[in-house]
Design a protein around this motif. Structure first.
Motif, PDB file in Angstrom:
ATOM      1  N   SER A 139     -64.095 -10.995 -35.094  1.00 13.78           N
ATOM      2  CA  SER A 139     -63.258  -9.811 -35.267  1.00 13.78           C
ATOM      3  C   SER A 139     -62.703  -9.316 -33.928  1.00 13.78           C
ATOM      4  O   SER A 139     -61.532  -8.926 -33.838  1.00 13.78           O
ATOM      5  CB  SER A 139     -64.057  -8.700 -35.948  1.00 13.78           C
ATOM      6  OG  SER A 139     -65.199  -8.356 -35.185  1.00 13.78           O
ATOM      7  N   ALA A 140     -63.531  -9.343 -32.874  1.00 20.48           N
ATOM      8  CA  ALA A 140     -63.047  -8.914 -31.554  1.00 20.48           C
ATOM      9  C   ALA A 140     -61.994  -9.881 -31.024  1.00 20.48           C
ATOM     10  O   ALA A 140     -60.999  -9.456 -30.422  1.00 20.48           O
ATOM     11  CB  ALA A 140     -64.215  -8.813 -30.579  1.00 20.48           C
ATOM     12  N   LEU A 141     -62.200 -11.179 -31.243  1.00 20.00           N
ATOM     13  CA  LEU A 141     -61.204 -12.164 -30.812  1.00 20.00           C
ATOM     14  C   LEU A 141     -59.897 -11.980 -31.556  1.00 20.00           C
ATOM     15  O   LEU A 141     -58.811 -12.046 -30.959  1.00 20.00           O
ATOM     16  CB  LEU A 141     -61.750 -13.571 -31.044  1.00 20.00           C
ATOM     17  CG  LEU A 141     -60.807 -14.732 -30.697  1.00 20.00           C
ATOM     18  CD1 LEU A 141     -60.455 -14.720 -29.212  1.00 20.00           C
ATOM     19  CD2 LEU A 141     -61.434 -16.072 -31.077  1.00 20.00           C
ATOM     20  N   VAL A 181     -76.164  -3.617 -30.642  1.00 20.54           N
ATOM     21  CA  VAL A 181     -75.746  -3.276 -29.271  1.00 20.54           C
ATOM     22  C   VAL A 181     -75.702  -4.521 -28.405  1.00 20.54           C
ATOM     23  O   VAL A 181     -74.731  -4.753 -27.660  1.00 20.54           O
ATOM     24  CB  VAL A 181     -76.696  -2.224 -28.668  1.00 20.54           C
ATOM     25  CG1 VAL A 181     -76.366  -1.988 -27.193  1.00 20.54           C
ATOM     26  CG2 VAL A 181     -76.617  -0.916 -29.439  1.00 20.54           C
ATOM     27  N   GLY A 182     -76.736  -5.359 -28.501  1.00 21.32           N
ATOM     28  CA  GLY A 182     -76.757  -6.591 -27.710  1.00 21.32           C
ATOM     29  C   GLY A 182     -75.623  -7.528 -28.077  1.00 21.32           C
ATOM     30  O   GLY A 182     -74.981  -8.117 -27.196  1.00 21.32           O
ATOM     31  N   SER A 183     -75.347  -7.672 -29.372  1.00 21.96           N
ATOM     32  CA  SER A 183     -74.263  -8.556 -29.811  1.00 21.96           C
ATOM     33  C   SER A 183     -72.918  -8.050 -29.318  1.00 21.96           C
ATOM     34  O   SER A 183     -72.066  -8.836 -28.873  1.00 21.96           O
ATOM     35  CB  SER A 183     -74.263  -8.660 -31.338  1.00 21.96           C
ATOM     36  OG  SER A 183     -75.472  -9.204 -31.816  1.00 21.96           O
ATOM     37  N   LEU A 184     -72.696  -6.732 -29.399  1.00 28.49           N
ATOM     38  CA  LEU A 184     -71.430  -6.172 -28.931  1.00 28.49           C
ATOM     39  C   LEU A 184     -71.237  -6.413 -27.438  1.00 28.49           C
ATOM     40  O   LEU A 184     -70.147  -6.807 -26.992  1.00 28.49           O
ATOM     41  CB  LEU A 184     -71.373  -4.676 -29.231  1.00 28.49           C
ATOM     42  CG  LEU A 184     -71.005  -4.273 -30.656  1.00 28.49           C
ATOM     43  CD1 LEU A 184     -71.116  -2.777 -30.830  1.00 28.49           C
ATOM     44  CD2 LEU A 184     -69.587  -4.732 -30.992  1.00 28.49           C
ATOM     45  N   ILE A 185     -72.289  -6.187 -26.652  1.00 31.33           N
ATOM     46  CA  ILE A 185     -72.176  -6.383 -25.206  1.00 31.33           C
ATOM     47  C   ILE A 185     -71.893  -7.845 -24.891  1.00 31.33           C
ATOM     48  O   ILE A 185     -71.017  -8.168 -24.064  1.00 31.33           O
ATOM     49  CB  ILE A 185     -73.464  -5.913 -24.503  1.00 31.33           C
ATOM     50  CG1 ILE A 185     -73.601  -4.387 -24.618  1.00 31.33           C
ATOM     51  CG2 ILE A 185     -73.458  -6.320 -23.029  1.00 31.33           C
ATOM     52  CD1 ILE A 185     -74.878  -3.833 -24.041  1.00 31.33           C
ATOM     53  N   LEU A 233     -68.399  -9.195 -23.207  1.00 33.19           N
ATOM     54  CA  LEU A 233     -68.430  -9.894 -21.925  1.00 33.19           C
ATOM     55  C   LEU A 233     -67.850 -11.294 -22.047  1.00 33.19           C
ATOM     56  O   LEU A 233     -67.105 -11.749 -21.170  1.00 33.19           O
ATOM     57  CB  LEU A 233     -69.862  -9.955 -21.396  1.00 33.19           C
ATOM     58  CG  LEU A 233     -70.485  -8.609 -20.975  1.00 33.19           C
ATOM     59  CD1 LEU A 233     -71.927  -8.801 -20.533  1.00 33.19           C
ATOM     60  CD2 LEU A 233     -69.683  -7.965 -19.856  1.00 33.19           C
ATOM     61  N   VAL A 234     -68.170 -12.009 -23.131  1.00 29.95           N
ATOM     62  CA  VAL A 234     -67.665 -13.373 -23.314  1.00 29.95           C
ATOM     63  C   VAL A 234     -66.147 -13.369 -23.458  1.00 29.95           C
ATOM     64  O   VAL A 234     -65.448 -14.237 -22.910  1.00 29.95           O
ATOM     65  CB  VAL A 234     -68.332 -14.026 -24.545  1.00 29.95           C
ATOM     66  CG1 VAL A 234     -67.633 -15.339 -24.895  1.00 29.95           C
ATOM     67  CG2 VAL A 234     -69.805 -14.284 -24.269  1.00 29.95           C
ATOM     68  N   LEU A 235     -65.614 -12.388 -24.182  1.00 32.77           N
ATOM     69  CA  LEU A 235     -64.167 -12.319 -24.395  1.00 32.77           C
ATOM     70  C   LEU A 235     -63.448 -11.578 -23.274  1.00 32.77           C
ATOM     71  O   LEU A 235     -62.249 -11.312 -23.380  1.00 32.77           O
ATOM     72  CB  LEU A 235     -63.873 -11.622 -25.734  1.00 32.77           C
ATOM     73  CG  LEU A 235     -64.368 -12.346 -26.988  1.00 32.77           C
ATOM     74  CD1 LEU A 235     -64.010 -11.552 -28.242  1.00 32.77           C
ATOM     75  CD2 LEU A 235     -63.774 -13.756 -27.068  1.00 32.77           C
ATOM     76  N   ASP A 236     -64.182 -11.232 -22.218  1.00 36.19           N
ATOM     77  CA  ASP A 236     -63.609 -10.566 -21.054  1.00 36.19           C
ATOM     78  C   ASP A 236     -62.949  -9.237 -21.447  1.00 36.19           C
ATOM     79  O   ASP A 236     -61.857  -8.911 -20.986  1.00 36.19           O
ATOM     80  CB  ASP A 236     -62.580 -11.470 -20.369  1.00 36.19           C
ATOM     81  CG  ASP A 236     -62.234 -10.984 -18.963  1.00 36.19           C
ATOM     82  OD1 ASP A 236     -63.071 -10.279 -18.359  1.00 36.19           O
ATOM     83  OD2 ASP A 236     -61.123 -11.288 -18.484  1.00 36.19           O
ATOM     84  N   LEU A 237     -63.634  -8.493 -22.311  1.00 39.32           N
ATOM     85  CA  LEU A 237     -63.134  -7.186 -22.727  1.00 39.32           C
ATOM     86  C   LEU A 237     -63.690  -6.061 -21.861  1.00 39.32           C
ATOM     87  O   LEU A 237     -63.233  -4.926 -21.971  1.00 39.32           O
ATOM     88  CB  LEU A 237     -63.487  -6.939 -24.199  1.00 39.32           C
ATOM     89  CG  LEU A 237     -62.835  -7.911 -25.182  1.00 39.32           C
ATOM     90  CD1 LEU A 237     -63.376  -7.704 -26.594  1.00 39.32           C
ATOM     91  CD2 LEU A 237     -61.324  -7.762 -25.164  1.00 39.32           C
TER      92      LEU A 237
END
Length: 476
Positions: A33-35, A207-211, A215-219
């Motif tokens: 969803s973030a991607l 919270v851990g998944s969101l962080i 970070l992986v998607l450089d957001l």
């Protein structure tokens, strides 16, 4: 007893692979969803950048033409497009009025799939206030966008239901509830501890998944740290609400199947039915005026104004003597009459346009009045505001563009009515659009959802007293 329950619950969750499964599911849902949201924001930025680049190229050509004309050279361009005419500049070289995406725009699509993100106001044509919608796939509008807001509002409650619907009933059905009843702890406290521990572990995973995803998607979640903290707070209280419902249902109903049906029914009620009913009631109570009727009336007014353009122009110049300094009848051309008649048309249409906007405002006020019925509506609206894609954000953008369109039009009026040519020296003075994001007041969603959750927990304790009198160990 709490420390024992903590260790025991953790072992159960690890052995049943609930924590491992939820970790994978949350990473996949948040990541995809973030991607998806990030790609939409990047496309939006590219479109706006392309529009600005096009304006720069056109401006470079315009300046070259102006330089050639001012030097007395012949130019290979149509007469009506030569930029010495102020109307040519106003029509063929408009500025870009763009709504730049906010830092958290990837999080919630909101109204972004209904409205365009940039327009190019011109000095002629219909009122720019009527041209803000863009062609959108009806299938996409039906199913919505798979963004973080969709995952949080729609899917996360389903995970919570699957994670907590049988906390008490499974013990009752397996026959171990009688052994638990012999321990020095009340059933209500025991259920509350189990759900509290599950809320704790799921919060850690969320919270851990969101962080990790950010970070992986450089957001870079820490660039907008206050917004990120607000996002986490909103998610946690929204989760707490659903755990409070699970607590109430676990104490109230008997079997696991009844618990699951009850919680799914509540999910359908709050997430699907209430928003749909409020929307339909808003449309019924405050129906929108016919847009087709508005366009037809606009055309009729244009036809009538065309027949008496000379009279309108005389009245306009009489009301605006500053525009008649160099006016002579032989210099009254098409645009002189057209611009004067456009002002009359806009004034005549203002009651109809205002009625359209008033009905829309009433619909929004209606939904805003009853949005507190559904936590899903509150959460969705708060996420849209954080992302800068709410209805209020696009209304703010529309108002700014309408104001800029008037500024752009008024900038060329002295050139037109004083019969002054546009030159290179006038180019730096052209108006430019600067978008100012809407400042939202502090959200009341977090304290309200928190208080509602506490109320549900309190109701659960009250309900459990009656169940205890009837016999909580009875099978049914």
């Amino acid at each position: 007893m709490l420390s024992y329950n903590f260790k025991y619950e953790l072992k159960i969750l690890l052995r049943s692979r609930w924590i491992q499964l939820l970790s994978i599911v949350l990473l996949l849902l948040f990541g995809f969803s973030a991607l998806n949201g990030k790609q939409k924001v990047e496309k939006r930025k590219k479109d706006i950048t392309a529009a600005h680049d096009e304006v720069k190229e056109n401006d470079a050509m315009m300046l070259k033409l102006l330089d050639s004309v001012e030097r007395g050279m012949e130019v290979s361009a149509s007469r009506w497009t030569i930029p010495t005419s102020p109307m040519a500049v106003g029509n063929y070289h408009p500025r870009v009025a763009a709504m730049e995406p906010q830092p958290m725009a990837f999080m919630a699509t909101g109204q972004a799939d209904l409205f365009t993100h940039y327009v190019k106001p011109k000095v002629t044509g219909d009122d720019v206030a009527l041209n803000f919608t863009e062609m959108t796939s009806p299938v996409q509008l039906l199913f919505g966008s798979f963004d973080l807001a969709f995952v949080i509002v729609y899917l996360l409650p389903l995970l919570i239901i699957a994670f907590s619907y049988n906390v008490l009933s499974s013990e009752k059905e397996s026959g171990s509830l009688r052994l638990l009843a012999a321990q020095p702890i009340g059933i209500r406290t025991w259920v509350l501890q189990k759900l509290g521990l599950r809320f704790f572990w799921l919060s850690i995973l969320v919270v851990g998944s969101l962080i990790v995803v950010f970070l992986v998607l450089d957001l870079n979640p820490f660039a907008q740290f206050n917004l990120f903290l607000g996002l986490l707070g909103l998610i946690l209280v929204y989760m707490l609400f659903w755990f409070a419902l699970a607590f109430l249902v676990n104490l109230w109903t008997g079997s696991s199947s009844k618990n699951a049906v009850a919680l799914i029914g509540v999910w359908v009620l709050f997430v699907l039915l209430v928003p749909s009913v409020l929307n339909q009631l808003g449309n019924t109570l405050y129906p929108m005026p016919s847009r087709t009727l508005m366009i037809n009336e606009m055309r009729s007014l244009k036809a009538e104004a065309t027949k008496k353009q000379d009279e309108i122009l005389d009245n306009f110049l009489r009301d605006h003597p500053e525009y008649a300094i160099n006016d002579t009848t032989q210099f009254r051309g098409f645009y002189h009459r057209y611009m004067a008649s456009q002002k009359i048309i806009k004034e005549e249409l203002s009651p109809l346009v205002n009625s359209y906007e008033e009905q829309l405002q009433k619909q929004q006020e209606w939904i805003g009045l009853f949005k507190w019925i559904s936590p899903a509506i509150i959460t969705q609206e708060s996420l849209n505001q954080m992302a800068g894609t709410s209805t209020g954000d696009y209304e703010n953008f529309r108002n700014q563009v309408v104001d800029f369109a008037g500024t752009w039009r008024e900038h060329f009026m002295p050139f037109l009515y004083n019969n002054t040519v546009f030159s290179q020296a006038d180019y730096p003075n052209l108006p430019s659009f600067q978008f100012k994001p809407k400042t939202h007041s502090s959200s009341q969603a977090i304290p309200i959802l928190f208080l509602v959750s506490l109320g549900l927990f309190g109701l659960g304790f009250v309900v459990s007293k009656g169940i205890k009198k009837g016999g909580i160990l009875e099978t049914n």
